[in-house]
Design an enzyme around this catalytic site. Sequence first.
Site, PDB file in Angstrom:
ATOM      1  CB  VAL A  24     -12.204 -26.996  -7.215  1.00  0.00           C
ATOM      2  CG1 VAL A  24     -11.866 -26.527  -5.801  1.00  0.00           C
ATOM      3  CG2 VAL A  24     -12.788 -25.845  -8.028  1.00  0.00           C
ATOM      4  CE  LYS A  39     -12.662 -21.438 -10.355  1.00  0.00           C
ATOM      5  NZ  LYS A  39     -13.664 -20.377 -10.092  1.00  0.00           N
ATOM      6  CG  ASP A 137     -23.207 -16.762 -11.427  1.00  0.00           C
ATOM      7  OD1 ASP A 137     -24.447 -16.877 -11.575  1.00  0.00           O
ATOM      8  OD2 ASP A 137     -22.427 -17.709 -11.646  1.00  0.00           O
TER       9      ASP A 137
END
Length: 595
Positions: A24, A39, A137
Amino acid sequence: MSSPPTVLGQYQIIREIARSNDIVYEAYDPQMDRRVALKELSLPAGITDAQKQDRIQRFDREAKAAGRLAHPNIMRVFQVASDGDRHYMAMEFLDGHTLRNEIDTKGFLPVDRAVEIAIAVLKGLGHAHANGVVHRDIKPDNIQLLTSGEIKITDFGIARLTFQPNLTMDGQVFGTPSYMSPEQVVGKEIDARSDLFSVGVLLYEMVSGTKPFTGDSVVAITYAIMNSEPTALNQVNHSMWLVISRALDKSPALRYASAQEMIDALEQATKQAVVLDLPAAAPPGQTIYGQAGPYPVPPPVLSPYGQPYGGMQAPPAPPPVVYPYNPYSTNMGGAAPPHTPMYQQGFPQAPVYYPPPPRQPLLKPETKHFIGKLLLTFLVMGTLVVVAILFVVGLSQAMNTAEMQRKDEVTMGKISQVLKSPSTPQEKINQLESMIPTLKSDVNRHEQERNLAVLYEEVGQAQMKGRDLTSAEESFKKANELDQDNPKLMSDLAALYGMAALQMSSVDDSLDPFDKSIEWYQKAADHTAETSQEHLQYLEAEGRTYYAKAYQLYRASRFTDAGETLRAGMGAIPEQAPSYRQLVQLNDTVSQYTR
């Protein structure tokens, strides 16, 4: 570590921010005049094409998952693109720190701040779930707290798109163990309720500073998630604990059905905390539920006449009333009144019940200690016996190997003498066929089988010169069976079939030998390097065979079959082969008859 690139696509790289599975960067978009987070997909050296394609596919899945969402509590994705072999996505630049940094720095958060963060996360998840995206997540590392006070969800790297086929096969597990739902742990199909379980873990950790399911390994953590109940928190009131415990339920059906339902429950529990649990005043320097005192003073105690007692003490409480035993009430006497309307006076007082003494343990401590020592002794002795057996087996195998090597050396010496002897090839074959099977080593046996194949080739060549094509075919086939990767032996069999085809009395009888000859020439070429001279020679021989077959068909006026054979030949051999030009010339001639 190598220095970051200066540009990527239209973006100017400022610095590297983070590096894990991907890289990143902080970058500048000159077209929109804004800072962005860039990214880039990391593709380590040495990965296979299948692994590379899988990583690119998951990177695109992340971009699609985040790019279709537009919500104040979700990080925005501006663009996904590639620059040569480099894949990247441009995202909203978030100036702040993660919730993980907040918890690690402060230990835990006030309840009202924790609820505020949880509600913001749930609002973002509600929008994602409504658009068919399950995050999978949710954890403190993926919650960003901006300096402006905004709260954003990041990293949709393993998100699930419910309207697209799942990249994860049944049984595969993706996520962070401490925050995974039970159904995610075992690799089952998951939905939005799995994210709500992760939010419950997040809320538990924020108010207590610890995770609800802990362990010293991934196995221990996942076992706790599947089988253990979290310890109740004393940092929150009862209503708030009911919300957290419902979110952490093992069964998805018993959790909240949606993010909005959990938001409503959190807001209701917060209101109850303010109304029911708020004390009169907070101690100096402390807050209660995130709010500092003073709080309203409760009303004074009134006398029976409706006047305050002032400086007088409140009247003493009346003595407790002891009620007689009532067999129809679960209240068997005591200070509290019976809770059943069937209470009747006049029953005797309930007898006092003394529980029986605890049972004695089945084994005395001395017996347990003796049994433990006995089991340990058996374990040590068993280990020694197993080691001894393995040693004996290994020694025996080593001795057998040495003996086999010695016998092979003797046999190899005899075979060498046979090969050097002046005997005919057929006599050598007869002797070697009885000696080679006795070799124990695969390496030695295969080496001698190749020598035997050479002898069969010599016999076949002699039979071929003597026009005994049937016997020559058997010899060449035997040679190819013994040495299956030798292109020379394959070309011998191909030449034999070509010769047989030319000796046939009719065109129909010659077609099958021609096809076999072509097939074996192609096999020989396949077993050589494409850049080698041998490879081109075998293809040239294949081309000549195609030409001979087509010419026979042409002479028999079977122009259609001849044309198909010629086109097959031109497709099988390279243009630089001399026979290719012959095939083209004959094809031009045949084409005049098929128009």
